[in-house]
Scaffold this active site. Structure first.
Site, PDB file in Angstrom:
ATOM      1  CG  ASP A  23      -1.707   1.213   1.411  1.00  0.00           C
ATOM      2  OD1 ASP A  23      -1.938   1.910   0.406  1.00  0.00           O
ATOM      3  OD2 ASP A  23      -2.122   1.493   2.558  1.00  0.00           O
ATOM      4  CG  ASP A  27      -6.107   2.906   0.594  1.00  0.00           C
ATOM      5  OD1 ASP A  27      -5.157   2.090   0.686  1.00  0.00           O
ATOM      6  OD2 ASP A  27      -6.776   3.037  -0.447  1.00  0.00           O
ATOM      7  CG  ASP A  31      -1.499   1.658  -3.601  1.00  0.00           C
ATOM      8  OD1 ASP A  31      -0.292   1.378  -3.754  1.00  0.00           O
ATOM      9  OD2 ASP A  31      -1.908   2.397  -2.688  1.00  0.00           O
ATOM     10  CG  ASP A 100      -6.612 -11.923 -13.578  1.00  0.00           C
ATOM     11  OD1 ASP A 100      -7.400 -12.673 -14.188  1.00  0.00           O
ATOM     12  OD2 ASP A 100      -6.025 -12.250 -12.530  1.00  0.00           O
ATOM     13  CG  ASP A 208     -11.339 -15.338 -13.558  1.00  0.00           C
ATOM     14  OD1 ASP A 208     -10.575 -15.541 -12.604  1.00  0.00           O
ATOM     15  OD2 ASP A 208     -12.584 -15.387 -13.463  1.00  0.00           O
ATOM     16  CD  GLU A 271      -8.972 -19.749 -12.593  1.00  0.00           C
ATOM     17  OE1 GLU A 271      -8.878 -19.951 -11.374  1.00  0.00           O
ATOM     18  OE2 GLU A 271      -9.844 -19.000 -13.079  1.00  0.00           O
ATOM     19  CG  HIS A 343      -6.013 -14.985  -6.328  1.00  0.00           C
ATOM     20  ND1 HIS A 343      -5.453 -15.557  -7.454  1.00  0.00           N
ATOM     21  CD2 HIS A 343      -7.311 -14.751  -6.648  1.00  0.00           C
ATOM     22  CE1 HIS A 343      -6.372 -15.648  -8.396  1.00  0.00           C
ATOM     23  NE2 HIS A 343      -7.500 -15.163  -7.931  1.00  0.00           N
ATOM     24  CG  ASP A 344      -8.668 -18.271  -6.513  1.00  0.00           C
ATOM     25  OD1 ASP A 344      -9.110 -17.253  -5.939  1.00  0.00           O
ATOM     26  OD2 ASP A 344      -8.682 -18.413  -7.753  1.00  0.00           O
TER      27      ASP A 344
HETATM   28  C1  NOJ Z   1     -11.107 -17.478 -10.484  1.00  0.00           C
HETATM   29  C2  NOJ Z   1     -10.372 -16.430  -9.717  1.00  0.00           C
HETATM   30  O1  NOJ Z   1      -9.045 -16.820  -9.559  1.00  0.00           O
HETATM   31  C3  NOJ Z   1     -11.105 -16.248  -8.419  1.00  0.00           C
HETATM   32  O2  NOJ Z   1     -10.397 -15.460  -7.511  1.00  0.00           O
HETATM   33  C4  NOJ Z   1     -12.448 -15.679  -8.714  1.00  0.00           C
HETATM   34  O3  NOJ Z   1     -13.197 -15.599  -7.534  1.00  0.00           O
HETATM   35  C5  NOJ Z   1     -13.211 -16.526  -9.723  1.00  0.00           C
HETATM   36  N1  NOJ Z   1     -12.400 -16.973 -10.804  1.00  0.00           N
HETATM   37  C6  NOJ Z   1     -14.338 -15.750 -10.309  1.00  0.00           C
HETATM   38  O4  NOJ Z   1     -13.831 -14.715 -11.115  1.00  0.00           O
END
Ligand code: NOJ
Length: 568
Positions: A23, A27, A31, A100, A208, A271, A343-344
């Site tokens: 950041d 905030d 960013d 992305d 995505d 993905e 991140h998932d």
């Molecule tokens: C895959 C992304 O990596 C994830 O973070 C997202 O929630 C879903 N697709 C929906 O866009």
């Protein structure tokens, strides 16, 4: 032959999840200014590509994976000028930028959807999937949704729009309506947007859930129910939208319309949840010009039971069988992408390694060695190179992610105990990956001068970039060496892969061979010492190329030790 292979066959990609990276304005939310300020970290690591998770204007229902304007930057993250600056700064350092691309769905606040929702006669009505209630039922009746599909974020995939009495489709959250790729205007708008980004200098896209864009729809517009899910009124619709009938046509068209004939060195990675090796061969066959590589999900599903929330221990043989199949399947055609974290996913050092104080560093570097010595393009997710681990979540209030929160509500209302849902969230929630990057030992880990949007992990006092930067034994230093090795050694980037000891429960071993050059890789994924020379006699006379621990007894692979040796 090696010289003809595309640049990304020797590259390593680093993923930045901007909210949690750095950041610059206090905030509490990361960013673009923060990314710009930390580029030295990336150069120092030696990565070739930065994949930037979404920074577009968004209501942030799914942290930016719900986009309301594809051709701008959310003021939360900065400005288009800063994005241009980032492209320039990366190129000046010899790195490339992947944006992305989230075009299976938009935000419900995107002007396209706002227009589409305005009524059945809207010129954009058909840009999304609008359907009347199930025949014989009234809008809003339980079960009146046009199909029985369950959303990836719990509940039905359909939300009723009371004004028109029709439902719209959203495979994810209700704030993420699916775009209708059957409509050529949608496809043209997406292609034009992609060209606009390439014109700005970006070097490609991570796409995505791109294998969900084609839905199996009858010529008269009907969609089919999926098989019922056990214990639920909903069904599994994936047969109607994973790798749907027109997916190859859509991707080939995208390639033609966006990339073909354009000068430059691009990278596309799709993905693709649920994609099989056989399908990936087709998607990544260069002769077909669809995508360069895919993210597959098999290995990160090996600890799932009936769902990701039903967690089981990973069985080593399953991992070997899976990775082995992907390595073999994409050896002559196509290309693998390699990842543990993103991140998932919860943090791999906690999930597949051993994050106890004694073994955290060793297991983080062991897992890294295993992955980075495979054939394919490795992806490093921010903080992974520091050994970042899962967060000690206490209560439900600690979670922020829409998937976790929706799951809690649905699971508890379906009768599961709050405690058991929380236990699963602690292990599998995506928020584990989303706590701020740990730059230093200061109270907010050097991430922000304000209050971080998600708390920093209390372990940052010990586990942070500043503490590791000059320590040759650190996780960070090991990542640096792995990345350099891929750049220096053609056998690491391009060599053939052969799995060894497929049935061993703790040692993961394989060879990589390019012409006369051969490496043997042996990783002990556990706490018990392993008799390396008994298991793999060829390791005896082989000089060390890279290891993650000082070697006390060459014949023994210590707990979480990884060794790469050159076969004579
Ligand atoms: C895959 C992304 O990596 C994830 O973070 C997202 O929630 C879903 N697709 C929906 O866009």
């Amino acid at each position: 032959m090696a010289a003809d292979l595309p640049w990304w066959t020797r590259a390593v990609v680093y993923q930045v999840y901007p909210r949690s990276f750095m950041d610059s304005d206090g905030d509490g939310i990361g960013d673009l200014g923060g990314v710009l300020a930390r580029l030295d970290h990336l150069s120092d690591l030696g990565v070739d590509v930065l994949w930037l998770s979404p920074v577009y204007p968004s209501p942030q229902a799914d942290n930016g994976y719900d986009i309301s304007d594809y051709q701008a930057i959310d003021p939360l993250f900065g400005s288009l000028d800063q994005l241009d600056e980032l492209v320039e700064a990366l190129h000046a350092r010899g790195m490339r930028l992947l944006m992305d691309l989230v075009v299976n769905h938009s935000s419900d606040e995107h002007p396209w959807f706002v227009e589409s929702r305005s009524g059945p006669t809207s010129p954009k009505r058909d840009w999304y999937w609008w359907r009347p209630p199930r025949p014989g039922m009234a809008a809003g009746d339980p079960g009146a949704e046009p199909t029985n599909w369950q959303s990836h974020f719990s509940g039905p995939t359909w939300t009723l729009d009371p004004a028109s009495g029709e439902y719209y489709l959203h495979l994810f959250d209700r704030k993420q309506p699916d775009l209708n790729w059957e409509n050529p205007e949608v496809r043209q708008a997406v292609h034009a947007m992609m060209r606009w980004w390439l014109d700005r200098g970006v070097d490609g896209f991570r796409m995505d859930v791109i294998n969900m864009i084609s839905k199996d729809v009858t010529p008269d517009g009907r969609l089919h129910d999926g098989p019922p899910l056990p214990g639920s009124a909903l069904g599994d619709g994936s047969g109607s939208f994973l790798g749907g009938p027109r997916i190859h046509e859509f991707l080939a068209e995208m390639h033609r319309e966006v990339f073909a004939g354009r000068d430059g060195a691009f990278l596309t990675v799709g993905e693709m949840p649920g994609v099989t090796v056989e399908q990936a061969r087709v998607f990544t066959d260069p002769a077909r010009a669809e995508v360069d590589m895919v993210f597959q999900f098999e290995h990160v599903g090996l600890d799932h039971g009936t769902s990701k929330w039903d967690v089981h221990p990973l069985r080593m043989r399953d991992l070997k069988a899976s990775f082995g199949r992907w390595q073999a399947g994409l050896s002559d055609v196509g290309w693998n992408s390699l990842y543990w974290d993103n991140h998932d996913q919860p943090r791999a050092v906690t999930r597949f390694g051993d994050d106890s104080p004694r073994y955290r560093r060793d297991s983080a570097t062991c897992l890294a060695t295993l992955l980075h010595l495979h054939r394919g393009t490795p992806y490093v997710y921010q903080g992974q190179e520091l050994g970042m681990a899962n967060f000690p979540f206490a209560t439900l209030e600690d979670f922020a992610d829409v998937e976790s929160l929706n799951h809690y509500v649905h699971a508890v209302s379906a009768g599961e105990s709050a405690d058991s849902v929380l236990t699963a969230l602690r292990r599998m929630s995506r928020d584990n990956a989303r706590t701020p990057v740990q730059w230093d030992a200061s109270p907010s880990a050097g991430f922000t001068t304000g209050t971080p949007w998600l708390p920093v992990n209390p372990d940052h006092r010990e586990w942070n970039a500043a503490a590791q930067r000059d320590d040759p034994a650190s996780v960070l230093a090991h990542y640096r060496r792995l990345i350099a090795l891929r750049h220096e050694e053609p056998v690491v980037a391009l060599g053939d892969f052969a799995m060894l000891l497929p049935d061993h429960d703790e040692v993961y071993a394989f060879t990589r061979t390019l012409g006369e050059d051969a490496l043997l890789v042996a990783c002990n994924l556990g706490r018990r010492p392993q008799p390396l020379f008994e298991l793999l006699p060829r390791a005896k006379e082989a000089p060390l190329v890279l290891g993650n621990l000082p070697i006390e007894d060459a014949a023994v692979l210590g707990p979480w030790e990884a060794r790469v040796v050159r076969l004579p």
